[in-house]
Design a protein around this motif. Sequence first.
Motif: not given
Length: 95
Positions: A14-19, A55-59, A29-34
């Motif tokens: 998850w580190y690359p996405l959080q970064r 992959e984004h869960s909604a889009t 915005a790190i919370d958007a990782t969820a």
Amino acid sequence: MSDDVFPSYRPPDWYPLQRALASVFGVDAIDATAAFWFIGFVPGPVDVGELRLYEHSATRRRLALDATGGAYRWLDGVGRYVRGDDEEALVEALV
């Protein structure tokens, strides 16, 4: 059983996405990782190594990032990932 058919388990990275989210939209915005699923690791450019695929869960849009959070996009014409704009890739995945 062959490792080619059943690769050994590797935990999500998850580190690359959080970064990436923090560098483009700020640390809040790190919370958007969820809102993302970790899909796995895919081969990236030779000079970069493997990429992390989310992959984004909604889009249902996918996002490929290197180990440091740099964005890549798949180009069908050349059959490989190429470096892209970080902000553009994140916005595209989220919208």
